[in-house]
Write a protein that holds these residues in place. Structure first.
Motif, short mmCIF file in Angstrom:
data_model
loop_
_atom_site.label_atom_id
_atom_site.label_comp_id
_atom_site.label_asym_id
_atom_site.label_seq_id
_atom_site.Cartn_x
_atom_site.Cartn_y
_atom_site.Cartn_z
N GLY A 386 0.82 -1.19 0.00
CA GLY A 386 0.00 0.00 0.00
C GLY A 386 0.86 1.25 0.00
O GLY A 386 1.93 1.29 0.61
N GLY A 387 0.43 2.28 -0.70
CA GLY A 387 1.18 3.51 -0.77
C GLY A 387 0.66 4.40 -1.87
O GLY A 387 -0.24 4.03 -2.63
N ARG A 388 1.24 5.58 -1.99
CA ARG A 388 0.80 6.55 -2.99
C ARG A 388 1.74 6.61 -4.18
O ARG A 388 1.31 6.65 -5.32
CB ARG A 388 0.64 7.93 -2.34
N GLY A 389 3.04 6.65 -3.93
CA GLY A 389 4.01 6.68 -5.01
C GLY A 389 4.43 5.30 -5.44
O GLY A 389 4.20 4.31 -4.72
N PRO A 390 5.06 5.17 -6.62
CA PRO A 390 5.45 3.83 -7.12
C PRO A 390 6.46 3.13 -6.22
O PRO A 390 6.37 1.92 -6.02
CB PRO A 390 6.03 4.13 -8.50
N ALA A 391 7.41 3.87 -5.67
CA ALA A 391 8.40 3.23 -4.79
C ALA A 391 7.76 2.77 -3.49
O ALA A 391 8.15 1.73 -2.93
CB ALA A 391 9.54 4.21 -4.50
N PRO A 412 -7.71 2.09 1.54
CA PRO A 412 -7.78 3.31 0.71
C PRO A 412 -6.51 4.15 0.87
O PRO A 412 -6.00 4.33 1.97
CB PRO A 412 -9.01 4.04 1.26
N TRP A 413 -6.02 4.67 -0.26
CA TRP A 413 -4.82 5.51 -0.26
C TRP A 413 -5.12 6.78 -1.07
O TRP A 413 -4.82 6.86 -2.26
CB TRP A 413 -3.62 4.77 -0.86
N PRO A 414 -5.74 7.78 -0.43
CA PRO A 414 -6.04 9.03 -1.15
C PRO A 414 -4.78 9.65 -1.73
O PRO A 414 -3.75 9.73 -1.06
CB PRO A 414 -6.66 9.93 -0.07
N GLY A 415 -4.86 10.07 -2.97
CA GLY A 415 -3.69 10.65 -3.63
C GLY A 415 -2.82 9.64 -4.33
O GLY A 415 -1.73 9.96 -4.79
N THR A 416 -3.29 8.37 -4.44
CA THR A 416 -2.51 7.35 -5.12
C THR A 416 -2.31 7.72 -6.59
O THR A 416 -3.21 8.21 -7.25
CB THR A 416 -3.22 5.99 -5.03
N LEU A 417 -1.11 7.46 -7.08
CA LEU A 417 -0.81 7.74 -8.48
C LEU A 417 -1.70 6.89 -9.38
O LEU A 417 -1.75 5.66 -9.23
CB LEU A 417 0.67 7.42 -8.76
N PRO A 418 -2.40 7.50 -10.34
CA PRO A 418 -3.26 6.71 -11.23
C PRO A 418 -2.45 5.90 -12.23
O PRO A 418 -1.26 6.16 -12.44
CB PRO A 418 -4.11 7.77 -11.92
N GLU A 419 -3.11 4.94 -12.85
CA GLU A 419 -2.46 4.14 -13.88
C GLU A 419 -2.19 5.01 -15.09
O GLU A 419 -2.90 6.00 -15.33
CB GLU A 419 -3.35 2.95 -14.24
N PRO A 420 -1.19 4.66 -15.93
CA PRO A 420 -0.31 3.50 -15.78
C PRO A 420 0.85 3.79 -14.84
O PRO A 420 1.23 4.95 -14.64
CB PRO A 420 0.19 3.27 -17.21
N ALA A 421 1.41 2.74 -14.26
CA ALA A 421 2.58 2.88 -13.40
C ALA A 421 3.83 3.01 -14.27
O ALA A 421 3.87 2.49 -15.39
CB ALA A 421 2.70 1.69 -12.47
N TRP A 473 -0.92 15.80 -8.79
CA TRP A 473 -1.69 15.13 -7.74
C TRP A 473 -1.02 15.43 -6.40
O TRP A 473 0.04 14.88 -6.09
CB TRP A 473 -1.73 13.63 -8.00
N PRO A 474 -1.63 16.32 -5.60
CA PRO A 474 -1.02 16.67 -4.32
C PRO A 474 -1.04 15.51 -3.33
O PRO A 474 -1.95 14.67 -3.33
CB PRO A 474 -1.88 17.84 -3.82
N VAL A 475 -0.03 15.47 -2.50
CA VAL A 475 0.09 14.47 -1.44
C VAL A 475 0.37 15.21 -0.13
O VAL A 475 1.33 15.98 -0.05
CB VAL A 475 1.22 13.46 -1.74
N ASP A 476 -0.47 14.99 0.86
CA ASP A 476 -0.29 15.60 2.19
C ASP A 476 -0.30 14.48 3.21
O ASP A 476 -1.36 14.02 3.65
CB ASP A 476 -1.40 16.62 2.46
N GLU A 477 0.88 14.01 3.58
CA GLU A 477 1.01 12.82 4.41
C GLU A 477 1.38 13.19 5.84
O GLU A 477 2.20 14.07 6.09
CB GLU A 477 2.06 11.87 3.83
N ARG A 478 0.76 12.42 6.76
CA ARG A 478 1.07 12.49 8.20
C ARG A 478 1.09 13.93 8.71
O ARG A 478 2.01 14.34 9.45
CB ARG A 478 2.40 11.79 8.50
N TRP A 479 0.07 14.70 8.36
CA TRP A 479 -0.02 16.09 8.82
C TRP A 479 -0.13 16.19 10.34
O TRP A 479 0.18 17.22 10.92
CB TRP A 479 -1.22 16.78 8.16
N TRP A 480 -0.59 15.08 10.98
CA TRP A 480 -0.75 15.09 12.43
C TRP A 480 0.57 14.82 13.17
O TRP A 480 0.64 14.92 14.38
CB TRP A 480 -1.76 14.02 12.83
#
Length: 517
Positions: A386-391, A412-421, A473-480
């Protein structure tokens, strides 16, 4: 006539998943593979969940449904206490798969007085470890397995009559007794108008053999209740046995799995030299305190080296993690593999370049040799995570280890990169410069859009015109969690010369994360 007893634990993948999550039996559980339900518990079925449903549809029908991905290692590891409980009162147990065991009914029926008494005793024995099961007894193995699904003891000589009214799909319901494409055969026969097992059994053996494949002949014999290979009554001579003495003794599952892979390779070299393949395998271990552990695994088709290594890992995991009542008091000192039943090597399909298996199997064997030279961590394979970026969506694990992702890909991973990888994922993240038509730097605004349309991209000494883009595609991770928080944005850019890149913007600076081909 040697009768066969089959003991079946319904919905075992779901039962094992519930046990691993410490859920009560009343909680609905579903196991998915490829985003579809492949097994579910009785409470889940009561809420409308069925095999074949998409994950989202199953959760809509049952909002409190606990969904997990399929994990054969988990199923096998948690089944060891059940197999040990059966083996404690009925030695000679053979594991067809986690959730299903078979044994010869003659000895256990004689010991307990009758087949009915033996079936009741085994059900009670398995119930003592907190698992529900059903028992079936019949003249032939496949008939006994089908009977176990109905908790039926088929009288001697009545196998064909018992099977006749059942639907054709029962012949493909148990994958451990059928070829991988048995379902396609059943669908074909159904389209031809053969709706029940009895109608299929009514065909002549010659007609079936001349019109269908080898698996259809085996299915036809099963439908007619004709003799099949029974559970083993005796072992083969020890000339094919392979053994590994462990110094120091093995106490960790990962070390045991590594030794098991090497021993599986050694076994299959021995089998290859003898021009045979194994269909029933005995896995034995001796501990430093002299304890003896043993289990027999039976397969519908000849075992490949990888399938052998999987079963060895499952069995050692069950023994060493203490899930069995026979948990060893010391590490494993001797590991032994012995073919209990073999067939001609022609039964194991040869690869295009010779040898057992295809090119992937040959490559895997070569990688195992590299592990033997450089260590287990030297060869790693990727598993979808599970994750948002390919790596982030790749978890690297040593070859042969249990493929457990770092994060659950089904969440669910909001902001996941859409296909194709991207075809290639970069780990160094080389920096690039992206500018607009005026040569001004292009960044991503607080609204999550480009500050200006991208026009040029420079990577080192090379520069290309930007022909198109998708995102950002913005990514806002672990804002807390401020120390671990990250704000970034990804975009796909199409360059001249048919080049395409995945770029990521962090703190106003662009870097290449992946390359498309």
């Amino acid at each position: 006539m040697s009768r066969v007893l089959a003991l079946w634990c319904p919905d075992w993948p779901a039962v094992a998943a519930a046990a691993a999550a410490d859920l009560p039996p009343t909680h609905p559980v579903a196991v998915t593979s490829g985003n579809r339900v492949i097994a579910c518990s009785a409470p889940a079925r009561a809420d409308g969940v069925r095999r074949g449903l998409r994950r989202r549809e199953s959760q809509a029908r049952c909002p409190r449904l606990h969904v997990v991905t399929a994990d054969p290692d988990r199923d096998a590891r948690l089944f060891e206490p059940v197999a040990s409980a059966v083996d404690a009162v009925a030695p000679g147990v053979e594991v067809l798969r986690p959730g299903l065991v078979v044994l010869s009914a003659r000895g256990v029926a004689r010991y307990f007085g009758s087949e009915e008494a033996a079936a009741e005793r085994l059900v009670d024995q398995v119930s003592a470890v907190g698992v529900e099961c059903q028992v079936g007894i019949a003249d032939q193995l496949s008939t006994a397995v089908i009977a176990a699904r109905r908790a039926t003891l088929v009288p001697p000589g009545e196998g064909a009559a018992f099977l006749a009214p059942l639907p054709m799909r029962e012949l493909a319901a148990e994958p451990s007794l059928a070829a991988p494409h048995r379902g396609e055969l059943v669908d074909l026969l159904h389209r031809l108008g053969l709706r029940t097992i009895g109608s299929f059994a009514g065909l002549s053996a010659g007609d079936v053999a001349s019109r269908f494949g080898t698996d259809a002949v085996l299915a036809h014999r099963a439908a007619r209740g004709e003799p099949e290979r029974p559970p083993s009554g005796r072992s083969l001579p020890p000339d094919l046995e392979v053994e590994e003495r462990c110094d120091p003794v093995i106490e960790r599952v990962d070390a045991a799995a590594f030794a098991g892979r090497a021993l599986a390779e050694k076994l299959h070299r021995t089998l290859s030299d003898a021009a045979v393949a194994c269909t029933r395998l005995s896995i034995s271990a001796s501990t430093g305190n002299g304890e003896q552990l043993s289990r027999i695994w039976r397969c519908a088709e000849p075992l490949t080296p990888e399938a052998t290594a999987d079963r060895v890992r499952w069995q050692l995991d069950g023994w060493l993690t203490g899930r069995s009542e026979k948990r060893p008091t010391a590490g494993i000192a001797v590991l032994r593999l012995e073919p209990v039943e073999v067939v001609a090597a022609g039964a194991l399909q040869l690869g295009l370049w010779g040898g057992v298996g295809d090119q992937d199997e040959r490559a895997r064997r070569a990688l195992v040799r590299v592990q033997g030279l450089l260590g287990g961590e030297a060869v790693q394979v990727g598993v979808l995570s599970g994750g948002r970026g390919p790596a982030e969506r790749i978890t690297l694990l040593p070859l042969g280890d249990e493929l457990i992702p770092r994060n659950d890909p089904s969440e669910p991973w909001p902001g996941t990169l859409p296909e194709p990888a991207p075809a290639a994922v970069l780990t160094a993240y080389p920096e690039v410069w992206m500018s607009d038509e005026r040569g001004m730097a292009v960044t991503v605004t607080e609204r999550g859009v480009f500050s200006a349309p991208p026009a040029r991209l420079r990577w080192g000494s090379r520069e290309w015109a930007v022909c198109g883009w998708a995102g950002p595609w913005p990514v806002d991770e672990r804002w807390w969690d401020p120390p671990a928080a990250r704000t970034a944005a990804r975009a796909q850019v199409l360059l001249e010369e048919s080049r395409a890149l995945l770029v990521i913007c962090t703190a106003g600076r662009w870097a290449v994360e992946g390359i498309y081909e």
